[in-house]
Design a protein around this motif. Structure first.
Motif, mmCIF file in Angstrom:
data_model
loop_
_atom_site.group_PDB
_atom_site.id
_atom_site.type_symbol
_atom_site.label_atom_id
_atom_site.label_comp_id
_atom_site.label_asym_id
_atom_site.label_seq_id
_atom_site.Cartn_x
_atom_site.Cartn_y
_atom_site.Cartn_z
ATOM 1 N N SER A 130 -1.232 -0.306 0.117
ATOM 2 C CA SER A 130 -1.519 0.224 -1.126
ATOM 3 C C SER A 130 -2.563 -0.163 -1.922
ATOM 4 C CB SER A 130 0.052 0.035 -1.653
ATOM 5 O OG SER A 130 0.208 -1.200 -2.009
ATOM 6 N N ASP A 131 -3.381 -1.278 -1.528
ATOM 7 C CA ASP A 131 -4.312 -1.510 -2.427
ATOM 8 C C ASP A 131 -5.475 -0.547 -2.214
ATOM 9 O OD1 ASP A 131 -3.367 -4.115 -3.040
ATOM 10 O OD2 ASP A 131 -4.086 -5.048 -1.240
ATOM 11 N N PHE A 132 -5.124 0.290 -1.146
ATOM 12 C CA PHE A 132 -6.333 1.486 -1.073
ATOM 13 C C PHE A 132 -5.694 2.884 -1.653
ATOM 14 C CE2 PHE A 132 -7.026 -1.702 2.316
ATOM 15 C CZ PHE A 132 -8.464 -1.503 2.652
ATOM 16 N N ASP A 133 -6.272 3.338 -2.486
ATOM 17 C CA ASP A 133 -5.485 4.583 -2.942
ATOM 18 C C ASP A 133 -5.756 5.895 -2.000
ATOM 19 O OD1 ASP A 133 -4.179 6.172 -4.604
ATOM 20 O OD2 ASP A 133 -5.198 5.811 -6.522
ATOM 21 N N VAL A 134 -5.090 5.713 -0.843
ATOM 22 C CA VAL A 134 -5.180 7.019 0.030
ATOM 23 C C VAL A 134 -3.666 7.084 0.903
ATOM 24 C CG1 VAL A 134 -7.539 6.265 0.494
ATOM 25 C CG2 VAL A 134 -5.751 5.092 1.900
ATOM 26 N N LYS A 135 -3.819 8.468 1.162
ATOM 27 C CA LYS A 135 -2.480 8.944 2.137
ATOM 28 C C LYS A 135 -3.238 8.732 3.405
ATOM 29 C CE LYS A 135 -0.342 11.456 -1.371
ATOM 30 N NZ LYS A 135 -0.064 12.841 -2.144
ATOM 31 N N THR A 136 -2.895 8.313 4.498
ATOM 32 C CA THR A 136 -3.682 8.102 5.733
ATOM 33 C C THR A 136 -2.840 9.058 6.809
ATOM 34 O OG1 THR A 136 -2.182 6.179 6.351
ATOM 35 C CG2 THR A 136 -4.145 5.657 5.068
ATOM 36 N N VAL A 137 -4.110 9.520 7.587
ATOM 37 C CA VAL A 137 -3.694 10.269 8.809
ATOM 38 C C VAL A 137 -4.704 9.753 9.943
ATOM 39 C CG1 VAL A 137 -3.674 12.315 10.167
ATOM 40 C CG2 VAL A 137 -2.999 12.166 7.675
ATOM 41 N N GLY A 138 -4.247 9.167 11.108
ATOM 42 C CA GLY A 138 -5.063 8.766 11.883
ATOM 43 C C GLY A 138 -4.332 7.420 12.652
ATOM 44 N N HIS A 139 -4.987 7.076 13.731
ATOM 45 C CA HIS A 139 -4.646 6.057 14.551
ATOM 46 C C HIS A 139 -5.413 4.863 14.288
ATOM 47 C CE1 HIS A 139 -2.877 3.945 18.247
ATOM 48 N NE2 HIS A 139 -4.065 3.468 18.401
ATOM 49 N N PHE A 140 -4.654 3.821 13.807
ATOM 50 C CA PHE A 140 -5.233 2.540 13.479
ATOM 51 C C PHE A 140 -4.479 1.356 14.558
ATOM 52 C CE2 PHE A 140 -5.205 4.828 9.318
ATOM 53 C CZ PHE A 140 -6.530 4.222 8.975
ATOM 54 N N GLY A 141 -5.590 0.895 15.279
ATOM 55 C CA GLY A 141 -4.987 -0.094 16.372
ATOM 56 C C GLY A 141 -4.655 -1.328 15.537
ATOM 57 N N THR A 142 -3.762 -2.226 16.187
ATOM 58 C CA THR A 142 -3.670 -3.573 15.533
ATOM 59 C C THR A 142 -3.859 -4.778 16.435
ATOM 60 O OG1 THR A 142 -1.326 -3.144 16.646
ATOM 61 C CG2 THR A 142 -1.511 -2.188 14.326
ATOM 62 N N SER A 143 -4.550 -4.493 17.420
ATOM 63 C CA SER A 143 -4.896 -5.985 18.034
ATOM 64 C C SER A 143 -6.359 -6.279 18.045
ATOM 65 C CB SER A 143 -4.341 -5.689 19.538
ATOM 66 O OG SER A 143 -5.471 -4.600 19.942
#
Length: 483
Positions: free
Chosen positions: A206-219
């Motif tokens: 929530s520090d980014f004021d965005v609603k997200t769509v997309g794949h974010f990898g985590t590794s």
């Protein structure tokens, strides 16, 4: 060589090490799926090419570093086939190399395919060479992970709040923020913000004021994408923490579509941008703070001209592209692309036109089609240079950064820019044209939200006509006018 028999090509291909395709089936859909062309084998292949993206992603294990430092994907290539190729010929070619289509665009002769891992770049080169001997193949493009346009050095800011937003103050963003209440008006319609960048550390919090769509990898976290996104769209909160002092130039909530370069190759991301522009009913602002260097063994122009042509064909469609002109059917009328000018590396060129296929399509002079037809440059793209700003109040735009490639179209503040550096933790200052570009993209999104009826070309003109060409002091280069 172009007349070599199909059996000769297959014999060449079977000598390459082949492994099973993970997650693939001949008619699979969804994550990791691939297909062959459908239809009568004797019919023209172009009639069978439809808009398709399987969501296929790559892993770190599929990427090798070339001798010039480029990150090359061993398991993905893009094939440009000839105008007279048939469905049967294309499918036979793909089957001979155990390849499946993972991304394509209707009406274009380019298909992105996944191939069994050849396990080395030398073996990949052999595969590409073998494919290019086939009569139906015009060219094969390797897949790369684009490089962030960020300078390597960091800057340690002091703890006072204003230096954390001096880059925005220098372009008078505070004056624009006074009108942010208009974003809630009945005529406002925020555009989609598309970010092509390296993330790899999960979805932004929530520090980014965005609603997200997309794949974010985590590794495989990379600070670059989060830093770039924060410059455009960090939340306006007035918090005293380091992370809370990161402030986006856009003073509201944006819908974000992210294409994570950590897991997607450049050819696939190009196609996904086109899919997004086609399918969206809204205006689309695309930010690319990534460059194509270093990917070329030949001269930059020889490397980038075919890539620029390919991108222009995807934006305009093949029929329009062949005329060299734009027109109502071009996707230039659906999205605005903000592209980083690029950073000057030691011993390299400073020409912004040669940093990426996007820049080349916008800036390169005397660009023509394969048939010699002069190409008008894309009219929905702005290439952004990196300006410095004064270190004391009142903050003002200063000279062009010594590290910025040029000339572009406009400049923004990209030196010592404070922003977020992770999905949920971290903040720091970085410099480069990577940091200037999202400032311009965030402003473009803001103006478009307030005036959604503007065409991309009208928005481009508005940003250009309101930029300031104030003389800089200190003996540096002037650079293009600053937003």
């Amino acid at each position: 060589m172009k007349n070599e028999s199909r059996s000769g090509l297959i014999s060449t291909l079977v000598l390459l090490p082949l492994v099973a395709l993970w997650g693939f089936g001949c008619a699979a859909d969804g994550e990791g799926g691939g297909v062959l062309l459908e239809g009568d084998p004797a019919s023209p292949a172009i009639e069978a090419v439809k808009d398709f993206d399987s969501g296929d992603r790559i892993s770190e294990a599929e990427v090798s570093e070339a001798s010039n430092g480029a990150e090359v994907v061993r398991t993905k290539i893009e094939i440009e086939f000839s105008t007279d190729a048939t469905v049967g010929e294309v499918n036979a070619l793909l089957e001979s190399s155990e390849a499946l289509i993972t991304s394509m665009l209707e009406g274009l002769y380019f298909i992105v395919v996944r191939v069994p891992d050849p396990e080395s770049l030398a073996a990949l080169d052999s595969l590409v060479t073998a494919l290019e001997t086939d009569p139906i193949v015009v060219r094969v493009y390797n897949a790369h992970i684009r490089v962030p346009n960020e300078l390597p050095s960091n800057y340690t800011a002091d703890g006072s709040p204003l230096p954390r937003i001096d880059h925005h103050l220098a372009v008078r963003a505070h004056a624009a923020w006074n009108a942010k209440a208009a974003l809630k008006g009945e005529f406002a319609a925020p555009p989609l913000l598309v970010m092509q960048d390296k993330f790899g550390g999960g979805a932004p919090n929530s520090d980014f004021d965005v609603k997200t769509v997309g794949h974010f990898g985590t590794s495989k976290p990379n600070v670059h994408g989060y830093h770039v996104l924060g410059i455009a769209a960090a939340r306006h909160g007035g918090e005293t923490s380091d992370r809370g002092q990161a402030t986006g130039i856009y003073p509201g909530t944006l819908d974000l579509v992210a294409f994570d370069h950590t897991w997607l190759d450049d050819n696939t991301i190009e196609n996904q941008v086109i899919h997004q522009a086609k399918s969206s009913s809204r205006n689309v602002v695309v930010n690319s703070s990534m460059g194509d260097n270093p990917i070329c063994d030949e001269t930059l122009a020889e490397c980038l001209v075919p890539m620029a042509r390919k991108w222009m064909a995807k934006v305009r469609g093949l029929t329009l592209y062949r005329t060299g002109k734009t027109g109502p059917s071009s996707l230039e009328n659906k999205f605005l692309l903000l592209s980083a000018a690029g950073n000057i590396e030691p011993g390299t060129h400073s020409d912004a036109a040669l940093d990426s296929s996007y820049n080349a399509a916008r800036l390169m002079t005397d660009l023509d089609t394969e048939k010699g037809v002069q190409l008008d440059n894309l009219n929905n793209t702005l290439v952004i240079e990196d300006r410095e700003n004064s270190s004391n109040q009142p903050y003002e735009a200063a000279c062009l950064s010594d590290g910025s490639m040029h000339p572009g179209d406009l400049s923004a503040i990209g030196t010592d820019v404070w922003s977020l550096t992770g999905a949920s933790a971290g903040a720091d200052s970085f410099s480069g044209t990577s940091m200037a570009t999202p400032q311009a993209a965030g402003l473009a999104a803001y103006v478009w939200a307030l005036a959604p009826g503007l065409t991309p070309q009208e928005l481009l003109s508005l940003l250009s006509n309101t930029a300031r060409d104030d003389a800089c002091s200190g003996g540096g280069a002037q650079g293009k006018p600053v937003i």
